[in-house]
Each structure stands twice: as C-alpha cells, then as structure tokens.
Motif scaffolding. Structure first.
Motif, PDB file in Angstrom:
ATOM      1  N   HIS A  13       0.860  -1.181   0.000  1.00  0.00           N
ATOM      2  CA  HIS A  13       0.000   0.000   0.000  1.00  0.00           C
ATOM      3  C   HIS A  13       0.904   1.241   0.000  1.00  0.00           C
ATOM      4  O   HIS A  13       1.888   1.308   0.734  1.00  0.00           O
ATOM      5  CB  HIS A  13      -0.901   0.009   1.236  1.00  0.00           C
ATOM      6  N   GLY A  14       0.575   2.203  -0.829  1.00  0.00           N
ATOM      7  CA  GLY A  14       1.370   3.422  -0.892  1.00  0.00           C
ATOM      8  C   GLY A  14       2.602   3.309  -1.759  1.00  0.00           C
ATOM      9  O   GLY A  14       3.452   4.211  -1.747  1.00  0.00           O
ATOM     10  N   CYS A  15       2.741   2.232  -2.532  1.00  0.00           N
ATOM     11  CA  CYS A  15       3.903   2.085  -3.407  1.00  0.00           C
ATOM     12  C   CYS A  15       3.854   3.129  -4.521  1.00  0.00           C
ATOM     13  O   CYS A  15       2.816   3.732  -4.806  1.00  0.00           O
ATOM     14  CB  CYS A  15       3.980   0.686  -3.986  1.00  0.00           C
ATOM     15  N   ASP A  16       4.990   3.347  -5.158  1.00  0.00           N
ATOM     16  CA  ASP A  16       5.088   4.321  -6.233  1.00  0.00           C
ATOM     17  C   ASP A  16       4.150   3.950  -7.382  1.00  0.00           C
ATOM     18  O   ASP A  16       4.232   2.848  -7.937  1.00  0.00           O
ATOM     19  CB  ASP A  16       6.531   4.379  -6.739  1.00  0.00           C
ATOM     20  N   ALA A  17       3.252   4.867  -7.745  1.00  0.00           N
ATOM     21  CA  ALA A  17       2.230   4.570  -8.752  1.00  0.00           C
ATOM     22  C   ALA A  17       2.837   4.352 -10.133  1.00  0.00           C
ATOM     23  O   ALA A  17       2.367   3.507 -10.900  1.00  0.00           O
ATOM     24  CB  ALA A  17       1.202   5.704  -8.801  1.00  0.00           C
ATOM     25  N   GLU A  18       3.864   5.101 -10.476  1.00  0.00           N
ATOM     26  CA  GLU A  18       4.492   4.926 -11.787  1.00  0.00           C
ATOM     27  C   GLU A  18       5.130   3.546 -11.894  1.00  0.00           C
ATOM     28  O   GLU A  18       5.021   2.873 -12.934  1.00  0.00           O
ATOM     29  CB  GLU A  18       5.533   6.014 -12.023  1.00  0.00           C
ATOM     30  N   ALA A  19       5.795   3.118 -10.829  1.00  0.00           N
ATOM     31  CA  ALA A  19       6.383   1.781 -10.818  1.00  0.00           C
ATOM     32  C   ALA A  19       5.302   0.712 -10.926  1.00  0.00           C
ATOM     33  O   ALA A  19       5.478  -0.299 -11.625  1.00  0.00           O
ATOM     34  CB  ALA A  19       7.209   1.574  -9.552  1.00  0.00           C
ATOM     35  N   LEU A  20       4.178   0.925 -10.257  1.00  0.00           N
ATOM     36  CA  LEU A  20       3.088  -0.047 -10.337  1.00  0.00           C
ATOM     37  C   LEU A  20       2.519  -0.121 -11.746  1.00  0.00           C
ATOM     38  O   LEU A  20       2.198  -1.216 -12.237  1.00  0.00           O
ATOM     39  CB  LEU A  20       1.987   0.312  -9.341  1.00  0.00           C
TER      40      LEU A  20
END
Length: 324
Positions: free
Chosen positions: A60-67
């Motif tokens: 949760h809260g991981c980098d959105a671009e990486a996801l």
C-alpha cells in the motif's frame, strides 16, 4: 448518465485513451463496447492475464508509476515465455478513490513500457473498491512456432537469463525496514520483460517459462508438462553480489530458488545449441547461464556446492497454500 458515470468516462478519456504505441491493427480501441483488432493470417494469438492486489503483490502506498510499469511487465513476461510479440493490452483498474496525481503517474509508467514494446491499450474497466490492477496482454506468434512448457527432453540443458533472487532480496529488505539499494529495488518494482530473448529462442528452445514464482517451482511446471526431471547445480546459478552475500551469511538458497518476481526466462535446449545461445547474450544485452540438465527420471535434484543433493523447504509462492 449519472455523475458517477460522467466521472468514470472522464477518467478513462483523460488517462487511458490512446495509451501506448500506435498500431495499424487496432481498428477501434478505447471508447466503445469492444475493441476491434485485426489478426493477420498465419499468426496465433497469445493471451495472458494477471491481477496485482494491494497488500499481496505490492505495498500500500507504493510508487504509482512503478506499479503502472510492473502491471504491464508481468504480462509481457508471459508473452516472452511463449516467444510471442506483444501487441495489445486491456486494463481493469479498481480504485478506492479517484486521485488524479496517482492516475497520471500510473498511466505514465504503463504507457512508457507499452510504447517500448509496441503495445496499445485497447480497452478495460474502472471501478471503485480495494486497490487492484488486472491487465490482459495479447501477443502474436507464427502459427506452430510458440514455445510451450511440454517440449523438454532428456539431455537438454537448462538455462536462465539475468540474475536470480534480486527481487526476493529487495522484498525481504523492505520488510525488515532496512535500506534497499535502488538498483535492487528496481528489480522488484520495475522488472524488465525478456521479450527480445523469447522471440530469439523460437526454434531453439524446446520448453520455456517465465520466473514469476521462483526457479524451483516454475521449472517444476516444465518438468511436469514434459514428463521429465532435472538436476540443477546451485554453484552455476547467476547471482548478484548482494544475493551471494545473503546466501553466504544465512546458508539459505531460497532467494534464487523460491522467491518470486524475477521475471527472467528459464528455458531448455539441446546441448548442440549451447554456443549459439551463449552468443545471444551480448547481442541481447542480457546474461544467459546454463544451470543444469534435463534427465529422464522425474523429479528435481538440487546439487549444492559440496556436490551433495540439497533440499528446499518451499518450491515457490502459492496464493492458496497454507503458508501463503
């Protein structure tokens, strides 16, 4: 049309319409009830789908671009394992709430990787709920040329690309709360699908799989489908210095053997192709290592540094096992 519908269509139009590479075979993409795609004659359609769930596949809260990058990369890795050329993708995105900054970053990560591999987003769905991402990828491969799991034969060498265990080590370090080298973290969050390698191995590899759940478990799928066994030399496994150091300190080989998210390719090929395969590494920019041999007797034998067989407590991640 209610306010919620207008918001959904605005979200799609703003962030996901025309995402990815332009393709002449997309007759109709995002924005209608269905996409219309033209499949050339003499080609087979390869299709794979994966779901990433917050708290299971990413923090949760991981980098959105990486996801955004990873959500597409895992499917492209499946296409690579079949020797298929990526073409189209669909995306089902479940969001707890609308966050335009998060969506812009996610779309950027997804779109950048899509353009790199010539993929066009052609449809999908958005809905409200716990954060999860489902991506279906579609690739093209000449009819009869796809590399499957069931072709391994006794005497074939077992090869792997890249290095093993880096993503698993990054995950352990994050969970331990310690510092994580950015390059190591990138192996977990921004895997590089081996698309060019998969295509180059058509007609050479007898069986192939991508390493999403660990070498031992994923190679096991090849062995089961092919009705064969294998012996793997642990000293031949390609390992980064960080993974070597961890194994040396703990004596635990589970990182390269059963931790997931490597997204490298494991493949089998007759020994007469060894020189050709070794020569591919430089041209493709990825290391290729022979790590073992296929045998007629079913089962997987892991040979340790002392030459003696070694055991493994877990063959790989399983969502529905008792210890998952």
């Amino acid at each position: 049309m209610d306010e919620g519908s207008r918001s959904e269509f605005d979200l799609i139009g703003r962030f996901f319409a025309d995402l990815g590479a332009p393709r002449a075979d997309v007759l109709l993409g995002v924005g209608d009830d269905c996409a219309l795609l033209e499949v050339p004659a003499c080609l087979s359609l390869a299709v794979s789908i994966d779901t990433l769930v917050a708290g299971i596949h990413f923090f949760h809260g991981c980098d959105a671009e990486a996801l955004g990058h990873k959500s597409l990369a895992v499917g492209l890795s499946d296409l690579a394992a079949m020797g298929a050329a990526p073409a189209w993708a669909t995306l089902a995105l479940t969001l707890p709430e609308r966050d335009d900054d998060w969506l812009a970053a996610f779309a950027r990560g997804f779109g950048d990787l899509a353009r790199t591999y010539g993929v066009r987003l052609v449809g999908g769905d958005t809905t409200r709920g716990p954060l999860s991402v489902t991506v279906q990828v579609h690739g093209l491969v000449r009819s009869g040329a796809a590399v499957q799991r069931d072709g391994a034969r006794p005497g074939d060498l077992v090869w792997v690309s890249g290095t093993l265990g880096d993503a698993g080590l990054a995950l352990r370090l994050i969970r331990e709360g310690g510092p994580v080298d950015p390059a190591l973290r990138a192996r977990l969050e921004r895997p590089d699908p081996r698309v060019a390698l998969g295509s180059a191995l058509r007609g050479i590899a007898t069986a192939m799989i991508d390493l999403s759940d660990g070498l031992a478990g994923d190679l096991g799928h090849i062995l089961a489908a092919s009705g064969v066994g294998a012996e793997i030399d642990l000293t031949a496994l390609p390992l980064s210095p960080a993974v070597v150091s961890r194994i040396a300190s703990e004596g635990d080989w589970s990182l390269p053997l059963s931790s997931g998210d490597d997204y490298e390719l494991c493949f089998c090929a007759p020994p007469e192709h060894a020189a050709l395969i070794a020569s591919m590494a430089a041209g493709l920019g990825c290391a290729l290592s022979a790590v073992g041999c296929i045998s007629a007797e079913p089962g997987l034998i892991l040979t340790g540094p002392d030459g003696a067989p070694t055991s493994l407590s877990s063959a790989g991640y399983d969502h529905f096992s008792n210890n998952a």
